[in-house]
Structure formats: structure tokens, C-alpha cells
Scaffold this active site. Structure first.
Site, PDB file in Angstrom:
ATOM      1  N   SER A 154      80.277  45.964  46.306  1.00 38.86           N
ATOM      2  CA  SER A 154      80.574  46.883  45.023  1.00 38.86           C
ATOM      3  C   SER A 154      81.833  47.636  45.261  1.00 38.86           C
ATOM      4  O   SER A 154      82.430  47.773  46.159  1.00 38.86           O
ATOM      5  CB  SER A 154      79.405  47.978  45.025  1.00 38.86           C
ATOM      6  OG  SER A 154      79.601  49.076  44.221  1.00 38.86           O
ATOM      7  N   TYR A 167      73.059  53.826  48.689  1.00 43.61           N
ATOM      8  CA  TYR A 167      73.739  52.683  48.232  1.00 43.61           C
ATOM      9  C   TYR A 167      75.373  52.537  48.594  1.00 43.61           C
ATOM     10  O   TYR A 167      75.733  51.382  48.899  1.00 43.61           O
ATOM     11  CB  TYR A 167      73.759  53.029  46.730  1.00 43.61           C
ATOM     12  CG  TYR A 167      74.288  51.694  45.782  1.00 43.61           C
ATOM     13  CD1 TYR A 167      73.503  50.737  45.669  1.00 43.61           C
ATOM     14  CD2 TYR A 167      75.435  51.641  45.407  1.00 43.61           C
ATOM     15  CE1 TYR A 167      73.744  49.713  44.797  1.00 43.61           C
ATOM     16  CE2 TYR A 167      75.850  50.574  44.692  1.00 43.61           C
ATOM     17  CZ  TYR A 167      75.244  49.575  44.496  1.00 43.61           C
ATOM     18  OH  TYR A 167      75.470  48.353  43.884  1.00 43.61           O
TER      19      TYR A 167
HETATM   20  C1  BGC Z   1      76.306  50.359  40.845  1.00 38.55           C
HETATM   21  C2  BGC Z   1      76.436  50.630  39.260  1.00 38.55           C
HETATM   22  C3  BGC Z   1      77.588  51.222  38.964  1.00 38.55           C
HETATM   23  C4  BGC Z   1      78.988  50.483  39.525  1.00 38.55           C
HETATM   24  C5  BGC Z   1      80.124  51.151  39.054  1.00 38.55           C
HETATM   25  C6  BGC Z   1      77.680  49.321  41.067  1.00 38.55           C
HETATM   26  O1  BGC Z   1      77.742  48.945  42.232  1.00 38.55           O
HETATM   27  O2  BGC Z   1      75.332  49.519  41.017  1.00 38.55           O
HETATM   28  O3  BGC Z   1      75.373  51.438  38.995  1.00 38.55           O
HETATM   29  O4  BGC Z   1      77.586  51.232  37.462  1.00 38.55           O
HETATM   30  O5  BGC Z   1      78.873  50.157  40.474  1.00 38.55           O
HETATM   31  O6  BGC Z   1      79.960  52.743  39.435  1.00 38.55           O
END
Ligand code: BGC
Length: 269
Positions: A154, A167
Site C-alpha cells: 500500500s 495497518y
Molecule cells: C487502504 C485504503 C486507502 C488507501 C489510500 C489503502 O491501502 O486500504 O483504505 O484508501 O490505502 O489511503
């Protein structure tokens, strides 16, 4: 125009392939000719739908339930893929979730669940994949590599994220996990790469795009001025799994419309 069959005769496991990015990745791999195990955790109907979409387009797929954070279940999933398709050539570690909370309120369960699925799940699946790739080696008529592992990360592997500490920590962990196994596995001709999506329009971030107000606020973070679509990530995954990207290993590609370019600095600083 038909997609070139760059993954012909190869088989793939895509985790969390019943929705969102995983679903688009599975469909893109199948369009490129791969046979795909559609892993899901809970939603069998959704997984069956992905299988049907792939089969209707002339591809091959089957659905398989497994919690990627459980060692025995992961081993059984690889055994099932190998039984069905003979081997595994491509692993896409996609399964992931969010359990958001303010840091001081975050429970150990919220922390553990996210780390277990997002990070430990990638460890367990990659280890099984690497063992199979090393045992089998390169089969030239399929791919010049012995196997490919793609780790879904991410933008939050580099962008800190208040209220989502579990996360962000899992994604930061994936970055170093991916690079370290890439270094260790390269001599076996196994390639490992990361994909760092920004805001992609999927169920995981629905609150960030479901109203016009939320969407406007979100677009302030995206210089390219559109939300990403799952297929943006699917196409990249299919390319990273193919021999067209054969000299790429140990790096993460950002697919984020510029979200990681510190957009707040465009007219400030
Ligand atoms: C998350 C999303 C978020 C995006 C940008 C992703 O990894 O799961 O919820 O919108 O990152 O912030």
C-alpha cells in the site's frame, strides 16, 4: 482485442481474490492465460462469482477457502493447487484487511488480526510458494523464472497513517519482508515484487469515496485527480507475473495517481 497469453500454462494462487483488488488481479491473470486458485476467507458466493466470470471468458479457475494466517490451512491450499494444476508458478499475496482505531484505543485483538492476516499471511504463503518453486526449478516453456511472488502492499508502506497504525505497520513490514526474501530467493531464479496501491475504489475504503464530499476530499490527496480502479492494479500484477518484467525483483511499484508525491507540497513548503 484479446490479451496476449503471456501467462499461458502457468498456474497462480491469488489470496483474497473474492473482492476488490484481488478479484481484479485474478481476472487479469486469467485473461493472460493463467489458471487461478481463487482464495477467499468467508464469502464463497463472491468467490464462485469470480470463478464463473473467468470461466465464462474461457479461462480456468477454482475457489478455495483458507485463512492465510493459519499455517495448516495455507499448506493445504498449496497442496490443493498442486493437485489440481500440477504446480504453482505465481503467488499473489493480496489478502488484507483494516481494523481501524485510535492508537490509544486499539485493542490487542485489532493489532494481532491485522498483523496476522496482512503480514504473517504473506510469510506463510510465500514460504510454501518458494519451496515449490525451488523444488521444481525453471520450466523454460512456461517462464524463464522458477516462480514469481507479488506482495500487495500500500502507499502506507511509506505514508504514515494516524488511526490505522496496525495497518500501516503491516504494510511497512511487507516492504522489508518482500525485499529480504527477494534477496534470498533471487539465486533460485525466483522474482519477488511489491505493488503499492493508493486509493483504489473497493469495499475496503468505501467511506472515502461513497459521497461526493468524501470523494472531493480524497481527490485532494491524488494529483492525477481520479480514484484508482481495481483493473489498474490487475494489469500491473499480470505484467509483474510475466517474463516482460523478468529483470525486476525486490522493488515495489506504486500505482497511486501520485498519492505518494506529498501532494500537500504542491503549493506549500
Ligand atoms: C487502504 C485504503 C486507502 C488507501 C489510500 C489503502 O491501502 O486500504 O483504505 O484508501 O490505502 O489511503
Amino acid at each position: 482485442m484479446k490479451t496476449p497469453q503471456k501467462l499461458k500454462n502457468q498456474s497462480a494462487i491469488v489470496t483474497g481474490a473474492d473482492s476488490g483488488i484481488g478479484k481484479a488481479v485474478a481476472i487479469a491473470l486469467a485473461e493472460a492465460g493463467a489458471k487461478v486458485l481463487i482464495n477467499y476467507a468467508h464469502n464463497q458466493d463472491a468467490a464462485d462469482e469470480v470463478v464463473n466470470t473467468i470461466k465464462d471468458a474461457g479461462g480456468k479457475a477454482f475457489a478455495y477457502q483458507c485463512d492465510v494466517s493459519k499455517e495448516n490451512e495455507v499448506k493445504a491450499m498449496f497442496a490443493a493447487a498442486i493437485k489440481k494444476y500440477g504446480t504453482v508458478d505465481i503467488l499473489v499475496n493480496n489478502a488484507g484487511l483494516q481494523k481501524d482505531a485510535k492508537f490509544v484505543d486499539m485493542t490487542l485483538e485489532q493489532w494481532n488480526t491485522v498483523i496476522n492476516i496482512n503480514l504473517t499471511g504473506q510469510f506463510l504463503c510465500s514460504r510454501e510458494a518458494a519451496k515449490e518453486f525451488i523444488k521444481r526449478g525453471v520450466v523454460e516453456k512456461r517462464s524463464v523464472a522458477a516462480g514469481k511472488i507479488i506482495c500487495m502492499s500500500s502507499v502506507h508502506e511509506i505514508i504514515p497513517w494516524a488511526g490505522h497504525v496496525n495497518y500501516a505497520a503491516s504494510k511497512g513490514g511487507i516492504s522489508m519482508f518482500m525485499k529480504s526474501i527477494a534477496q534470498e530467493l533471487a539465486p533460485h531464479r525466483i522474482r519477488v515484487a511489491g505493488i503499492a496501491p493508493g486509493a483504489i475504489q473497493t469495499p475496503i475504503n468505501k467511506p472515502a469515496w461513497e459521497t461526493p464530499e468524501a470523494m472531493d476530499k480524497l481527490l485532494e490527496l491524488i494529483p492525477y485527480n481520479r480514484i484508482g480502479q481495481p483493473a489498474d492494479v490487475g494489469k500491473l500484477a499480470a505484467w509483474l507475473a510475466s517474463d516482460d518484467s523478468d529483470y525486476i525483483t525486490g522493488t515495489t511499484i506504486f500505482v497511486d495517481g501520485g498519492m505518494s508525491l506529498y501532494p500537500g507540497f504542491a503549493d506549500n513548503g
